[in-house]
Design a protein around this motif. Sequence first.
Motif, PDB file in Angstrom:
ATOM      1  N   PRO A  44      10.610 -16.150  65.467  1.00 43.95           N
ATOM      2  CA  PRO A  44      11.322 -15.833  64.215  1.00 43.95           C
ATOM      3  C   PRO A  44      10.390 -15.355  63.107  1.00 43.95           C
ATOM      4  O   PRO A  44      10.783 -14.551  62.255  1.00 43.95           O
ATOM      5  CB  PRO A  44      11.989 -17.165  63.850  1.00 43.95           C
ATOM      6  N   TRP A  45       9.173 -15.831  63.112  1.00 38.44           N
ATOM      7  CA  TRP A  45       8.199 -15.372  62.124  1.00 38.44           C
ATOM      8  C   TRP A  45       7.848 -13.906  62.341  1.00 38.44           C
ATOM      9  O   TRP A  45       7.573 -13.184  61.365  1.00 38.44           O
ATOM     10  CB  TRP A  45       6.943 -16.236  62.186  1.00 38.44           C
ATOM     11  N   LEU A  46       7.831 -13.451  63.579  1.00 40.23           N
ATOM     12  CA  LEU A  46       7.593 -12.033  63.831  1.00 40.23           C
ATOM     13  C   LEU A  46       8.690 -11.192  63.196  1.00 40.23           C
ATOM     14  O   LEU A  46       8.406 -10.156  62.565  1.00 40.23           O
ATOM     15  CB  LEU A  46       7.509 -11.755  65.332  1.00 40.23           C
ATOM     16  N   ASP A  47       9.930 -11.620  63.358  1.00 44.50           N
ATOM     17  CA  ASP A  47      11.044 -10.888  62.728  1.00 44.50           C
ATOM     18  C   ASP A  47      10.919 -10.911  61.208  1.00 44.50           C
ATOM     19  O   ASP A  47      11.167  -9.898  60.538  1.00 44.50           O
ATOM     20  CB  ASP A  47      12.380 -11.507  63.154  1.00 44.50           C
ATOM     21  N   TRP A  48      10.553 -12.051  60.665  1.00 47.74           N
ATOM     22  CA  TRP A  48      10.377 -12.159  59.209  1.00 47.74           C
ATOM     23  C   TRP A  48       9.289 -11.211  58.722  1.00 47.74           C
ATOM     24  O   TRP A  48       9.471 -10.479  57.743  1.00 47.74           O
ATOM     25  CB  TRP A  48      10.019 -13.600  58.846  1.00 47.74           C
ATOM     26  N   ALA A  49       8.158 -11.198  59.400  1.00 41.38           N
ATOM     27  CA  ALA A  49       7.049 -10.351  58.983  1.00 41.38           C
ATOM     28  C   ALA A  49       7.417  -8.872  59.112  1.00 41.38           C
ATOM     29  O   ALA A  49       7.021  -8.041  58.285  1.00 41.38           O
ATOM     30  CB  ALA A  49       5.802 -10.653  59.798  1.00 41.38           C
ATOM     31  N   ALA A  50       8.161  -8.514  60.162  1.00 47.02           N
ATOM     32  CA  ALA A  50       8.598  -7.133  60.329  1.00 47.02           C
ATOM     33  C   ALA A  50       9.527  -6.725  59.198  1.00 47.02           C
ATOM     34  O   ALA A  50       9.436  -5.599  58.673  1.00 47.02           O
ATOM     35  CB  ALA A  50       9.278  -6.949  61.677  1.00 47.02           C
ATOM     36  N   ALA A  51      10.440  -7.600  58.800  1.00 48.86           N
ATOM     37  CA  ALA A  51      11.358  -7.302  57.699  1.00 48.86           C
ATOM     38  C   ALA A  51      10.600  -7.138  56.399  1.00 48.86           C
ATOM     39  O   ALA A  51      10.882  -6.215  55.599  1.00 48.86           O
ATOM     40  CB  ALA A  51      12.417  -8.384  57.584  1.00 48.86           C
ATOM     41  N   GLN A  52       9.642  -8.020  56.148  1.00 44.97           N
ATOM     42  CA  GLN A  52       8.836  -7.920  54.929  1.00 44.97           C
ATOM     43  C   GLN A  52       8.044  -6.610  54.919  1.00 44.97           C
ATOM     44  O   GLN A  52       7.923  -5.945  53.878  1.00 44.97           O
ATOM     45  CB  GLN A  52       7.883  -9.096  54.840  1.00 44.97           C
ATOM     46  N   THR A  53       7.514  -6.240  56.059  1.00 47.01           N
ATOM     47  CA  THR A  53       6.720  -5.007  56.154  1.00 47.01           C
ATOM     48  C   THR A  53       7.595  -3.774  55.955  1.00 47.01           C
ATOM     49  O   THR A  53       7.203  -2.829  55.278  1.00 47.01           O
ATOM     50  CB  THR A  53       5.991  -4.941  57.507  1.00 47.01           C
ATOM     51  N   ARG A  54       8.787  -3.824  56.513  1.00 46.77           N
ATOM     52  CA  ARG A  54       9.721  -2.705  56.293  1.00 46.77           C
ATOM     53  C   ARG A  54      10.028  -2.534  54.811  1.00 46.77           C
ATOM     54  O   ARG A  54      10.025  -1.417  54.287  1.00 46.77           O
ATOM     55  CB  ARG A  54      11.005  -2.929  57.079  1.00 46.77           C
ATOM     56  N   GLY A  55      10.278  -3.651  54.137  1.00 44.65           N
ATOM     57  CA  GLY A  55      10.556  -3.578  52.715  1.00 44.65           C
ATOM     58  C   GLY A  55       9.394  -3.021  51.920  1.00 44.65           C
ATOM     59  O   GLY A  55       9.584  -2.278  50.942  1.00 44.65           O
ATOM     60  N   ALA A  56       8.174  -3.313  52.338  1.00 43.47           N
ATOM     61  CA  ALA A  56       6.994  -2.873  51.605  1.00 43.47           C
ATOM     62  C   ALA A  56       6.644  -1.402  51.872  1.00 43.47           C
ATOM     63  O   ALA A  56       6.112  -0.723  50.989  1.00 43.47           O
ATOM     64  CB  ALA A  56       5.803  -3.749  51.967  1.00 43.47           C
ATOM     65  N   PHE A  57       6.986  -0.911  53.084  1.00 43.24           N
ATOM     66  CA  PHE A  57       6.553   0.425  53.455  1.00 43.24           C
ATOM     67  C   PHE A  57       7.681   1.442  53.576  1.00 43.24           C
ATOM     68  O   PHE A  57       7.436   2.645  53.465  1.00 43.24           O
ATOM     69  CB  PHE A  57       5.784   0.353  54.787  1.00 43.24           C
ATOM     70  N   ALA A  58       8.889   0.989  53.837  1.00 48.72           N
ATOM     71  CA  ALA A  58       9.990   1.943  54.038  1.00 48.72           C
ATOM     72  C   ALA A  58      11.054   1.834  52.955  1.00 48.72           C
ATOM     73  O   ALA A  58      12.022   2.602  52.960  1.00 48.72           O
ATOM     74  CB  ALA A  58      10.617   1.714  55.409  1.00 48.72           C
TER      75      ALA A  58
END
Length: 387
Positions: free
Chosen positions: A372-386
């Motif tokens: 679940p932390w991988l999904d969280w980090a991916a969502a945070q990264t999407r928000g920061a870059f996309a």
Amino acid sequence: MSSPIKRRPNNPCFSSGPCAKRPGFSLDALSGAMLGRSHRAAAPRAKLAEVITRSRDILGMPADYRLGIVPGSDTGAVEMALWSLLGPRPVDVLAFENFSAAWANDIVTELALPDARVLQAPYGALPPLVEVDWSRDVVFAWNGTTSGVCMPGAEAIPATHEGLAICDATSAAFAMELPWDRLDVVTWSWQKVLGGEAAHGMLALSPRAVARLQGGPPPRALPKLFRLTSGGALIEGIFAGDTINTPSMLCVEDALDGLRWAERIGGLEALIGRSRANLDAVSRWVAGSDWAAFLATDPATRSSTSICLRIVAPWFAGLGSDRQVLAARHLVALLEQQAVAYDIASYRDAPLGLRLWGGATVETDDIEALLPWLDWAAAQTRGAFAG
């Protein structure tokens, strides 16, 4: 940065080498280390011999195979085999990730063997195994530590073959079935599946490999660290606890602790089962993921130890290559900041993504807690870059 996820891995060490220590490990396990003693004295030498004996027994190695402790970790063991054995026959080498490509380069460039074929494949695939000529010597990794691709099984190697099968098994030994009757040289290191400390390699030789070594003078000048024979005879001490150079007795004690733990939990079958359970947990998660996929495209060749993932989200694909690098680093950094996963970036030459170690010392509960932390980090990264 806060997160709604409450569950955390008990052990966030998912590095692919050095790898997580066994469950329950503490420095007390090393209290029996013979520090300050000569490794050539009887009691310390017996410890070295015990590493060999316990390793043989757990792996189910044939009685007529020789097993020794050699310098330089798995790299030293592989290089010793290549420089000592190659030359009498043509050679095929399989190159499908960083380390196997390094062996190919050494064979072609450093050893400059005149009849060497390199069978290549990109990260995520194996070279066409049907093209391997087993009348030649064949050099290959059983498991690509940097690509998450492994050999599909014993059937990939003919039961009878004229050349030597020289296998780098450093991220496969103790986690995957190795067909000993089809392998002539097998190498690994302590710091992989059993979580040992670094600098020491293991070299196993079949009777056919020993016969090659004893069949004539070395094919080239060899430094002392690579010499397995003297006067045409095998140096038997290497395979009985004598080492070519000075080993760390602290690392020896640590290796013994890992081997004893493996015996306590049920030996090779239990070790393989633990690693397979880790891959299964990641496989279930990947099946429902909208942003991650296995780097290994063929399920039959997916590693249970070095579990490599690609980032396949459309938002990620829409970034330029420079921003993709920054986004992948950002994702990994978030996980480290939260102390839920250390050192899981993909290998520097591999496609951008993640690399999770799933060897036997990693608890499946910790893998499941991380996902679940991988999904969280991916969502945070999407928000920061996309956006």
